[in-house]
Design an enzyme around this catalytic site. Sequence first.
Site, PDB file in Angstrom:
ATOM      1  N   HIS A  49      -3.906  15.984  -1.748  1.00  0.00           N
ATOM      2  CA  HIS A  49      -3.454  16.650  -2.966  1.00  0.00           C
ATOM      3  C   HIS A  49      -3.921  18.083  -3.143  1.00  0.00           C
ATOM      4  CE1 HIS A  49      -7.338  16.027  -5.169  1.00  0.00           C
ATOM      5  NE2 HIS A  49      -7.402  14.959  -4.404  1.00  0.00           N
ATOM      6  N   CYS A  96       0.822  -1.213   0.000  1.00  0.00           N
ATOM      7  CA  CYS A  96       0.000   0.000   0.000  1.00  0.00           C
ATOM      8  C   CYS A  96       0.854   1.260   0.000  1.00  0.00           C
ATOM      9  CB  CYS A  96      -0.968  -0.017   1.178  1.00  0.00           C
ATOM     10  SG  CYS A  96      -0.187  -0.098   2.793  1.00  0.00           S
ATOM     11  N   ASN A 148      -8.419   8.298  -1.167  1.00  0.00           N
ATOM     12  CA  ASN A 148      -8.123   6.912  -0.850  1.00  0.00           C
ATOM     13  C   ASN A 148      -7.868   6.190  -2.176  1.00  0.00           C
ATOM     14  OD1 ASN A 148      -8.097   4.216  -0.160  1.00  0.00           O
ATOM     15  ND2 ASN A 148      -9.813   4.353   1.240  1.00  0.00           N
TER      16      ASN A 148
END
Length: 490
Positions: A255, A105, A274
């Site tokens: 972001h 991840c 996510n």
Amino acid sequence: MSDSVTCTSIINLRYQDGSEGSPSNPARFKYQDYAQLKDNSLRRKRLFVDNTFPPDNRSLGDLPNLSRWQEDEVEWLRPAVKYSVLTCNFFVMQNYLFLTSPGNCWFLAAISSLTFQKHLMAQVVPMDQSFKNYAGIFHFRFWRFGRWVEVVIDDHLPTINNQLLSVRSKGGNEFWVPLLEKAYAKVCGSYADMNAGLPSEACKDFSGGVNMTYELGEAHTAGHDEKLWLQLSRATGCKSMICCGTAPKGLKICHSSFQVEYYGSKEQLVRIMNPWGKTEWNGKWSDKSDVWERVRQEDREKCFDRDDGEFWMALEDFCHYFNMVSICCENPNFIDGDLNCQWQVMIYDGSWVAGASAGGNLSYCESTTFATNPQYRIQVSIIDRKEQDDKNILLSLMQKPQHDNRKQRRSHPIGLTVFKGRLGSSFFNRNRPLKSRQMYSYNRDVIEMHSLEPGEYVVVPSTVRPNMSAEFVLSVFTKSESHAASEAPQ
């Protein structure tokens, strides 16, 4: 922060543009020439097979979540064989939601953050690639320990029951992500060597930039939010890659950020994605939160009520529910907000050799050996007097792996010691370091920022104890042309 705000570029004094190791002319990893290998495959009408990273269990490695019988079920397939070439896409920018194994991840978060920075995407993922003029060969670029390298792979991908084993796009027919993962697995040693890590490590390798990590939960004190907001705003304006996470997993990317007026006060909001494309925040300022009905229409349009893994959070909640945030930018401008200054970077390869140049920590009783460590001189000519505590020098010390395999590499605690003064006989007996307490870390990249008055300085990288052999890369970032760095003779 406005999207029009951008950071200045870095002048790399080691790899001038066009020289081997520079962004436009990366070094060949494993000495493989992509253009030549592709031309040979097309001429011979044979799909490329990479013997340096073969499509078998040697490249897969010992994956912790894969049993012996599952290893036997792994089949390496080419996308253009598994799918029709007409439906097989190399790159589709809009489809950036991915699926992956739990141990990977950290890499997924870094990839997702990369997709928001098109200029870095074009550097890491060369855009001249597709499944047209197909030869079964692709290439990617990474910044590895001081220089850019080009990594060539074939497109055999590990699958079980016709499903890609690791990273895959949500749409199922886009392949730049698993091919990029394979190239990164090659430089790490194997797919198994990518199990567990930090997104800051991959972001560094995607940019060659400066990475800073900030603690959130424990540091949620008076004044902390204002400083963090400033850092996030600067980082957004500098087009940085930003990743956040909770221990031991739960990595996501941040972001963008903006302030919204709510009942006459300013609310600081952080936009988070996510990468798995599901599971969102459902508290205040979430997609379905009624607070959006009480803000201006132009602010309300920033919120989209859709189950896509993207959501807004108040900065206070962000600090409470996340443990850390890492920011990686091509240069250090985001740290102090001086977006107009020009940075230069000088990169040095060095080594600590037991019995010769591995002198250890100054604080140990063997401090008489400290002077044998590699030494670098910095000449500071000017400091910005208008900026309080102007951070005009950034030092980055990276320890090179001692093995090809990322998970098998053995690292030592490393650190930096800075002195003011001119080198000479008995220098270390007559001078004390700028910091009374020296910190040593197992981190791959040790970062220090300094506000140095004009004068001459000595930088000494060292391991925590003497006679610890290793190779390292020291990057010295300096503001403007008023600073110079050079390696001191031993």
